[in-house]
Design a protein around this motif. Structure first.
Motif, PDB file in Angstrom:
ATOM      1  N   TYR A 196     -17.571 -12.430  18.300  1.00 54.79           N
ATOM      2  CA  TYR A 196     -18.684 -11.524  18.013  1.00 54.79           C
ATOM      3  C   TYR A 196     -18.348 -10.117  18.488  1.00 54.79           C
ATOM      4  CZ  TYR A 196     -23.521  -9.810  17.824  1.00 54.79           C
ATOM      5  OH  TYR A 196     -24.661  -9.121  17.532  1.00 54.79           O
ATOM      6  N   ASN A 203     -27.183 -14.616  14.110  1.00 53.97           N
ATOM      7  CA  ASN A 203     -27.246 -13.211  14.513  1.00 53.97           C
ATOM      8  C   ASN A 203     -28.684 -12.685  14.585  1.00 53.97           C
ATOM      9  OD1 ASN A 203     -24.417 -12.962  14.753  1.00 53.97           O
ATOM     10  ND2 ASN A 203     -24.239 -12.677  12.536  1.00 53.97           N
ATOM     11  N   ALA A 210     -24.573 -15.949  17.758  1.00 49.16           N
ATOM     12  CA  ALA A 210     -24.120 -14.575  17.544  1.00 49.16           C
ATOM     13  C   ALA A 210     -22.636 -14.642  17.209  1.00 49.16           C
ATOM     14  CB  ALA A 210     -24.353 -13.734  18.799  1.00 49.16           C
ATOM     15  N   THR A 211     -22.289 -14.329  15.973  1.00 43.86           N
ATOM     16  CA  THR A 211     -20.894 -14.458  15.545  1.00 43.86           C
ATOM     17  C   THR A 211     -20.625 -13.570  14.335  1.00 43.86           C
ATOM     18  OG1 THR A 211     -19.187 -16.029  14.820  1.00 43.86           O
ATOM     19  CG2 THR A 211     -21.442 -16.443  14.065  1.00 43.86           C
ATOM     20  N   ASP A 212     -19.396 -13.048  14.256  1.00 36.56           N
ATOM     21  CA  ASP A 212     -18.961 -12.323  13.065  1.00 36.56           C
ATOM     22  C   ASP A 212     -18.431 -13.272  12.002  1.00 36.56           C
ATOM     23  OD1 ASP A 212     -19.500 -10.020  14.520  1.00 36.56           O
ATOM     24  OD2 ASP A 212     -17.407  -9.713  15.119  1.00 36.56           O
TER      25      ASP A 212
END
Length: 520
Positions: A271, A463, A441-443
């Protein structure tokens, strides 16, 4: 140095006097009454209570015994039969009248929430407004929602927590009444009884079949959970009490929806959008995390811990807490706080003891806040008690033996676990045996899609945080966080009415014999 004072016209004596003027049938000069057998009666032993704001003594709930509770339930059962025969248009008109009356007293209801349960003004108003706006939505949709359905065979019994008296308890009761049921409600023992007394006085004036009584839940369970003739049980509370209620209902075949605690978690993995996460974390501290959808646990990829820590500590430094009515000038607006006290001094002491226990067992004391950072009234009220206040604290890598490793603190005491693999992240996020919400929460959205289905949470945010939700959004829990029918939107009406299948109708829910989960 600025000297803080109590906002003008908001003292407890002023607030209670307004209640006596607004609903003299329910408030006397020195005690609350119970709404039983269709009238406000001086039954029960007046309890003792203190406000968490400063330790001021306030009238406590007048606790009745189980015999009086059975008489109240019997009256509600008889009233239920009469109310079910009232045409829907008439029910809608009476519920609308109650909503309009509650709206007229909105500020007083909110001020009672400030004094009784320590909500800052903005959040107290939001609690009232959310209840009224939600019921207005049901008034617009009840014709469609109730088509082909009939009320339950008996009234709905409501046992709710203290933290959202209006937006959870009163909201649910008004929908239950709108759907054709009489209701029986118990005031929470820890707070909210003044607000609920005023609300039910206004509801009864509108001709609604409501009963409100006070007492110890364990003493009244025989009447409020098991009494023959009840149609359903709506419960919001902890797992221990919820488990006892579910056990009592096991052989009754009675409709129920039991919302119980859950350890809600944020998982942080691959993230980079830290400003967005910071905004979510800060909002998460509203009302000192005293809500069922708060996130007290963060499971963080070890490599991201430095960036997460910078973000998290900056959020803690930005929080505003203290006395919800403390202002520089008595004519000033209410202070813009994130939170005030927790529900009572014993809870604050319990949270401090949990922090100390984690450190004694080799957890890392990542942060321990100081009350000196809060806004209080030492010059205006030198004898005020701050015993119910606690500053935010956090433990890093708490021991597995810690009492809060598997349960929620229900206060501003966080914990952070560091992990290195997806399997570790899942195990740590699922440590509470079921929860209401969780977030990642992560890209890496592929990672989120892969992991989210394995999280033991009813709602999963990617997110973003998740909340209780109303109207079109279903609400429930997985694992030990929920038992019975899911609610929210149309499902709340379905839970308190029978369709063509009658008692054999299958509902979405978390039942022992089957589970039907709608899409998250």
């Amino acid at each position: 140095m600025t000297v803080l004072r109590l906002k003008s016209g908001t003292s407890w004596s002023d607030t209670y006097a307004r209640c006596v003027r607004a609903a003299p049938e329910a408030f006397t000069s020195d005690r609350l009454l119970n709404l039983v057998r269709g009238e406000w009666r001086p039954v029960g032993t007046p309890g003792e209570a203190t406000t968490p704001l400063d330790g001021t003594e306030i009238p406590g709930p007048p606790r009745i015994d189980v015999d009086e509770a059975h008489r109240a339930v019997a009256f509600a059962i008889a009233e239920h039969g009469r109310w079910g025969a009232v045409p829907l248009d008439e029910r809608k008109a009476r519920v609308l009248a109650a909503v309009e009356s509650l709206a007229e007293h909105r500020d007083l209801l909110a001020l009672l929430l400030v004094w009784e349960i320590g909500k800052p003004w903005r959040l107290a108003c939001a609690d009232v407004d959310r209840a009224l706006d939600g019921v207005r939505w049901y008034l617009e949709n009840i014709d469609r929602q109730s088509a082909g359905r009939v009320p339950l065979p008996g009234p709905v019994s409501n046992i709710a927590s203290w933290n959202y008296p209006m937006s959870v308890q009163v909201h649910a009761e008004l929908v239950q009444v709108l759907a054709g049921n009489a209701v029986v409600a118990k005031t929470p023992s820890q707070g909210g009884f003044h607000c609920l007394t005023l609300a039910h006085a206004l509801m009864r004036r509108a001709g609604l079949p409501v009963t409100l009584l006070s007492g110890q839940g364990s003493s009244l369970a025989d009447a409020l959970v098991q009494a023959p003739g009840l149609g359903a049980l709506a419960f919001v509370g902890g797992r221990a009490n919820g488990r006892r209620a579910a056990t009592a209902l096991a052989d009754l075949g009675r409709r129920h929806f039991l919302e119980q605690e859950g350890l809600n978690t944020w998982g942080v993995w691959d993230y980079s959008d830290w400003p967005t996460l910071a905004a979510h974390l800060r909002k998460g501290f509203e009302y000192a995390k005293q809500r069922c959808t708060a996130y007290p646990r963060y499971v963080v990829q070890r490599a991201l811990f430095p960036a997460f820590l910078d973000t998290y500590l900056a959020v803690l430094a930005s929080l505003r807490f203290g006395h919800p009515l403390a202002v520089a000038d008595p004519a000033d607006e209410f202070p813009a706080l994130d939170f005030g006290p927790v529900i009572h001094a014993a809870k604050a002491a319990e949270l401090r003891a949990h922090f100390d226990a984690a450190i004694a067992a080799r957890g890392i004391p990542l942060h321990r806040g100081d009350l000196a950072a809060g806004s209080f009234l030492p010059d205006f009220l030198p004898d005020q008690s701050l015993d119910a206040y606690i500053a935010p604290s956090c433990v890093l890598n708490p021991p597995a033996s810690w009492a809060l490793h598997h349960s929620e603190p229900f206060g501003p005491l966080d914990s952070i676990l560091l992990v290195d693999t997806e399997s570790e992240l899942l195990a740590a996020m699922n440590a509470g045996n079921g929860s209401l919400v969780a977030s990642l929460a992560t890209d890496d959205l592929d990672f989120a899609a892969r992991v989210a289905p394995d999280l033991l949470a009813f709602k999963v945010g990617i997110n973003k945080p998740r909340s209780r939700g109303d109207r079109e959004e279903v609400f429930g829990g997985l694992g030990a966080s929920w038992k019975g029918a899911f609610v929210g939107g149309d499902l709340l009406v379905q839970a308190v009415t029978f369709g063509p299948e009658g008692p054999d109708e299958k509902l979405y829910g978390n039942f022992p014999s089957y589970s039907l989960y709608p899409p998250r």
